[in-house]
Design an enzyme around this catalytic site. Sequence first.
Site, PDB file in Angstrom:
ATOM      1  N   SER A 133     -40.657  -3.614  37.710  1.00 48.46           N
ATOM      2  CA  SER A 133     -40.383  -3.386  39.133  1.00 48.46           C
ATOM      3  C   SER A 133     -41.314  -2.316  39.692  1.00 48.46           C
ATOM      4  CB  SER A 133     -38.937  -2.898  39.256  1.00 48.46           C
ATOM      5  OG  SER A 133     -38.695  -2.383  40.533  1.00 48.46           O
ATOM      6  N   TYR A 157     -31.565   3.033  36.726  1.00 45.03           N
ATOM      7  CA  TYR A 157     -32.083   1.650  36.755  1.00 45.03           C
ATOM      8  C   TYR A 157     -33.598   1.661  36.524  1.00 45.03           C
ATOM      9  CZ  TYR A 157     -34.175  -2.554  38.641  1.00 45.03           C
ATOM     10  OH  TYR A 157     -34.968  -3.662  38.792  1.00 45.03           O
ATOM     11  N   LYS A 161     -36.321   0.195  33.342  1.00 46.34           N
ATOM     12  CA  LYS A 161     -37.558  -0.595  33.473  1.00 46.34           C
ATOM     13  C   LYS A 161     -38.712   0.128  32.782  1.00 46.34           C
ATOM     14  CE  LYS A 161     -35.837  -4.014  35.689  1.00 46.34           C
ATOM     15  NZ  LYS A 161     -35.601  -5.244  34.947  1.00 46.34           N
TER      16      LYS A 161
HETATM   17  P1  NAD Z   1     -29.980 -11.135  39.571  1.00 43.46           P
HETATM   18  O1  NAD Z   1     -28.868 -10.172  39.365  1.00 43.46           O
HETATM   19  O2  NAD Z   1     -29.811 -12.193  40.612  1.00 43.46           O
HETATM   20  O3  NAD Z   1     -30.336 -11.855  38.187  1.00 43.46           O
HETATM   21  C1  NAD Z   1     -30.189 -11.223  36.937  1.00 43.46           C
HETATM   22  C2  NAD Z   1     -29.357 -12.146  36.068  1.00 43.46           C
HETATM   23  O4  NAD Z   1     -29.189 -11.555  34.775  1.00 43.46           O
HETATM   24  C3  NAD Z   1     -27.956 -12.391  36.630  1.00 43.46           C
HETATM   25  O5  NAD Z   1     -27.740 -13.785  36.733  1.00 43.46           O
HETATM   26  C4  NAD Z   1     -27.024 -11.731  35.617  1.00 43.46           C
HETATM   27  O6  NAD Z   1     -25.809 -12.433  35.520  1.00 43.46           O
HETATM   28  C5  NAD Z   1     -27.855 -11.793  34.360  1.00 43.46           C
HETATM   29  N1  NAD Z   1     -27.544 -10.764  33.355  1.00 43.46           N
HETATM   30  C6  NAD Z   1     -27.423  -9.425  33.538  1.00 43.46           C
HETATM   31  N2  NAD Z   1     -27.161  -8.816  32.372  1.00 43.46           N
HETATM   32  C7  NAD Z   1     -27.129  -9.791  31.425  1.00 43.46           C
HETATM   33  C8  NAD Z   1     -26.900  -9.782  30.023  1.00 43.46           C
HETATM   34  N3  NAD Z   1     -26.623  -8.650  29.354  1.00 43.46           N
HETATM   35  N4  NAD Z   1     -26.929 -10.955  29.360  1.00 43.46           N
HETATM   36  C9  NAD Z   1     -27.181 -12.112  30.019  1.00 43.46           C
HETATM   37  N5  NAD Z   1     -27.394 -12.177  31.338  1.00 43.46           N
HETATM   38  C10 NAD Z   1     -27.363 -11.018  32.032  1.00 43.46           C
HETATM   39  O7  NAD Z   1     -31.292 -10.289  39.857  1.00 43.46           O
HETATM   40  P2  NAD Z   1     -32.748 -10.772  40.296  1.00 43.46           P
HETATM   41  O8  NAD Z   1     -33.008 -10.222  41.642  1.00 43.46           O
HETATM   42  O9  NAD Z   1     -32.931 -12.218  40.064  1.00 43.46           O
HETATM   43  O10 NAD Z   1     -33.621  -9.916  39.273  1.00 43.46           O
HETATM   44  C11 NAD Z   1     -34.123 -10.454  38.081  1.00 43.46           C
HETATM   45  C12 NAD Z   1     -34.868  -9.364  37.329  1.00 43.46           C
HETATM   46  O11 NAD Z   1     -35.912  -8.859  38.141  1.00 43.46           O
HETATM   47  C13 NAD Z   1     -33.997  -8.161  36.966  1.00 43.46           C
HETATM   48  O12 NAD Z   1     -34.388  -7.709  35.696  1.00 43.46           O
HETATM   49  C14 NAD Z   1     -34.347  -7.138  38.032  1.00 43.46           C
HETATM   50  O13 NAD Z   1     -34.169  -5.838  37.565  1.00 43.46           O
HETATM   51  C15 NAD Z   1     -35.813  -7.458  38.263  1.00 43.46           C
HETATM   52  N6  NAD Z   1     -36.290  -7.045  39.586  1.00 43.46           N
HETATM   53  C16 NAD Z   1     -35.624  -7.468  40.713  1.00 43.46           C
HETATM   54  C17 NAD Z   1     -36.057  -7.060  41.973  1.00 43.46           C
HETATM   55  C18 NAD Z   1     -35.303  -7.448  43.213  1.00 43.46           C
HETATM   56  O14 NAD Z   1     -35.432  -6.764  44.215  1.00 43.46           O
HETATM   57  N7  NAD Z   1     -34.540  -8.546  43.219  1.00 43.46           N
HETATM   58  C19 NAD Z   1     -37.193  -6.248  42.074  1.00 43.46           C
HETATM   59  C20 NAD Z   1     -37.857  -5.851  40.916  1.00 43.46           C
HETATM   60  C21 NAD Z   1     -37.391  -6.262  39.674  1.00 43.46           C
HETATM   61  C1  WQD Z   2     -35.918  -1.810  51.693  1.00 44.94           C
HETATM   62  C2  WQD Z   2     -35.988  -0.932  52.924  1.00 44.94           C
HETATM   63  C3  WQD Z   2     -34.398   0.886  52.892  1.00 44.94           C
HETATM   64  C4  WQD Z   2     -30.809  -1.615  53.047  1.00 44.94           C
HETATM   65  C5  WQD Z   2     -35.005  -1.702  45.765  1.00 44.94           C
HETATM   66  C6  WQD Z   2     -35.050  -1.069  44.410  1.00 44.94           C
HETATM   67  C7  WQD Z   2     -36.270  -1.507  43.681  1.00 44.94           C
HETATM   68  C8  WQD Z   2     -36.397  -3.033  43.668  1.00 44.94           C
HETATM   69  C9  WQD Z   2     -36.240  -3.617  45.020  1.00 44.94           C
HETATM   70  C10 WQD Z   2     -35.422  -3.839  41.664  1.00 44.94           C
HETATM   71  C11 WQD Z   2     -35.878   0.570  52.612  1.00 44.94           C
HETATM   72  C12 WQD Z   2     -34.082  -0.078  54.013  1.00 44.94           C
HETATM   73  C13 WQD Z   2     -32.125  -1.183  53.011  1.00 44.94           C
HETATM   74  C14 WQD Z   2     -30.022  -1.349  54.198  1.00 44.94           C
HETATM   75  C15 WQD Z   2     -31.926  -0.250  55.187  1.00 44.94           C
HETATM   76  N1  WQD Z   2     -35.371  -3.639  42.899  1.00 44.94           N
HETATM   77  N2  WQD Z   2     -32.671  -0.514  54.054  1.00 44.94           N
HETATM   78  N3  WQD Z   2     -30.623  -0.677  55.227  1.00 44.94           N
HETATM   79  O1  WQD Z   2     -35.306   0.294  48.189  1.00 44.94           O
HETATM   80  O2  WQD Z   2     -37.535  -0.865  48.452  1.00 44.94           O
HETATM   81  O3  WQD Z   2     -36.165  -1.306  46.484  1.00 44.94           O
HETATM   82  O4  WQD Z   2     -35.037  -3.125  45.617  1.00 44.94           O
HETATM   83  O5  WQD Z   2     -36.255  -3.461  40.896  1.00 44.94           O
HETATM   84  O6  WQD Z   2     -36.128  -1.006  42.417  1.00 44.94           O
HETATM   85  O7  WQD Z   2     -35.085   0.340  44.548  1.00 44.94           O
HETATM   86  O8  WQD Z   2     -35.436  -2.214  48.642  1.00 44.94           O
HETATM   87  O9  WQD Z   2     -34.197  -3.769  50.078  1.00 44.94           O
HETATM   88  O10 WQD Z   2     -33.013  -1.729  49.190  1.00 44.94           O
HETATM   89  O11 WQD Z   2     -34.776  -1.456  50.926  1.00 44.94           O
HETATM   90  O12 WQD Z   2     -32.409   0.340  56.133  1.00 44.94           O
HETATM   91  O13 WQD Z   2     -28.836  -1.706  54.265  1.00 44.94           O
HETATM   92  O14 WQD Z   2     -34.847  -1.232  53.761  1.00 44.94           O
HETATM   93  O15 WQD Z   2     -34.164   2.205  53.258  1.00 44.94           O
HETATM   94  O16 WQD Z   2     -36.696   1.243  53.534  1.00 44.94           O
HETATM   95  P1  WQD Z   2     -36.123  -0.899  47.993  1.00 44.94           P
HETATM   96  P2  WQD Z   2     -34.274  -2.335  49.686  1.00 44.94           P
END
Ligand code: NAD
Ligand code: WQD
Length: 352
Positions: A133, A157, A161
């Site tokens: 991430s 969190y 990562k």
């Molecule tokens: P999500 O929660 O929709 O998907 C993650 C899935 O993993 C879920 O379906 C959950 O049930 C499953 N899971 C969690 N722990 C588990 C375990 N111990 N065993 C089996 N399954 C498990 O999230 P997402 O947005 O699809 O994110 C996927 C990956 O990408 C995550 O690792 C997240 O940290 C990473 N990521 C997400 C974002 C974002 O903003 N969505 C940004 C950067 C990184």
């Molecule tokens: C985006 C912008 C908020 C919600 C997070 C995690 C990061 C990654 C992606 C997994 C920011 C603003 C948000 C709201 C708002 N996830 N905001 N009102 O913070 O960039 O990243 O998700 O890895 O690790 O930290 O994403 O969508 O939460 O926020 O004003 O109700 O929207 O302040 O500027 P962020 P976000």
Amino acid sequence: MEGEWRKSILVTGGAGYIGSHTTLQLLLDGYKVVVIDNLDNSSEEAVRRVAKLAGEYGHNLSFHQVDLRDKEATEKVFSLEKFDAVIHFAGLKAVGESVAKPLLYYNNNIVGTLNLLEIMTAHNCKKLVFSSSATVYGQPNEVPCTEDFPLCAMNPYGRTKLFIEEICRDAHQADPEWKIMLLRYFNPVGAHSSGNIGEDPRGIPNNLMPFVQQVAVGRRPELVVFGTDYKTKDGTGVRDYIHVMDLSDGHIAALRKLFETKDIGCEVYNLGTGQGTSVLEMVAAFEKASGKKIPLKLADRRPGDPETVYASTEKAEQELNWKAQYGIEEMCRDQWNWARKNPWGYGSPETD
Ligand code: NAD
Ligand code: WQD
């Protein structure tokens, strides 16, 4: 490619938001996919819809409800099938919850990943794509973020990562047979163009666009804007939003690179668009796409939020031959299509 037709990929967390979209793209590309997910933050309905959207390829998908922390159950899945590679999405991802429950996050994300890596080693499956991430850049001193920036997690969190990235680097250092792609996603939004799969978070959404979407369908009264005094174009935070379909294609590109490059080692790539968009710009784009007014409540900054984060996309473009195609208009159009058809997420009846 003919050989790729029979390649079998294990997708952990494949019922989740990014995992379900990537699973669909893998199936359409001719891969066999086995999904494991404990359904902690997802529903099996997503897997069913992915199989349906994949049409004639749908039968190449199977699902096991397994928690990665259950080593025996995970091992069993590996004993049923030989995997050519693993895409590892499974993990908990809510920043605030990770501050309140750090041990849960370390246990789930790190123990789960260690189990997976150990089982992969035992089964001689040493090709991995991992969901990292942009959070590992912390509060970057400058933008765009390049992959060689110093790393600094701001919360448990983010630390999971960062630790997992380090664990992967160490695993490869000790055993060069490992081939690992660490993909640092920026802000994934949007949904598949069918509107039949999308993001369906449990509880109050933490992220901007799922929240906006719930306001648009009347599930929440207003969007709280966190911070209006940043030194940005309109005072609100700036991020690099990326369409989930572009992100999914980035995984296919990374997988191809793993299969095609002999000594790839452990490499890290940003997956973003390189464009910074403010909260207010994103809300305006969503209002335009949906025709809905999003009432706003202006509030203080959310603790720990950086001001401006966006990606340098050069490395992925040059080495993965991948570049995001969609802009915020398409992201909002597809997000709205999913919301309109499924106002209650996967709890909504399927419309076609
Ligand atoms: P999500 O929660 O929709 O998907 C993650 C899935 O993993 C879920 O379906 C959950 O049930 C499953 N899971 C969690 N722990 C588990 C375990 N111990 N065993 C089996 N399954 C498990 O999230 P997402 O947005 O699809 O994110 C996927 C990956 O990408 C995550 O690792 C997240 O940290 C990473 N990521 C997400 C974002 C974002 O903003 N969505 C940004 C950067 C990184
Ligand atoms: C985006 C912008 C908020 C919600 C997070 C995690 C990061 C990654 C992606 C997994 C920011 C603003 C948000 C709201 C708002 N996830 N905001 N009102 O913070 O960039 O990243 O998700 O890895 O690790 O930290 O994403 O969508 O939460 O926020 O004003 O109700 O929207 O302040 O500027 P962020 P976000």
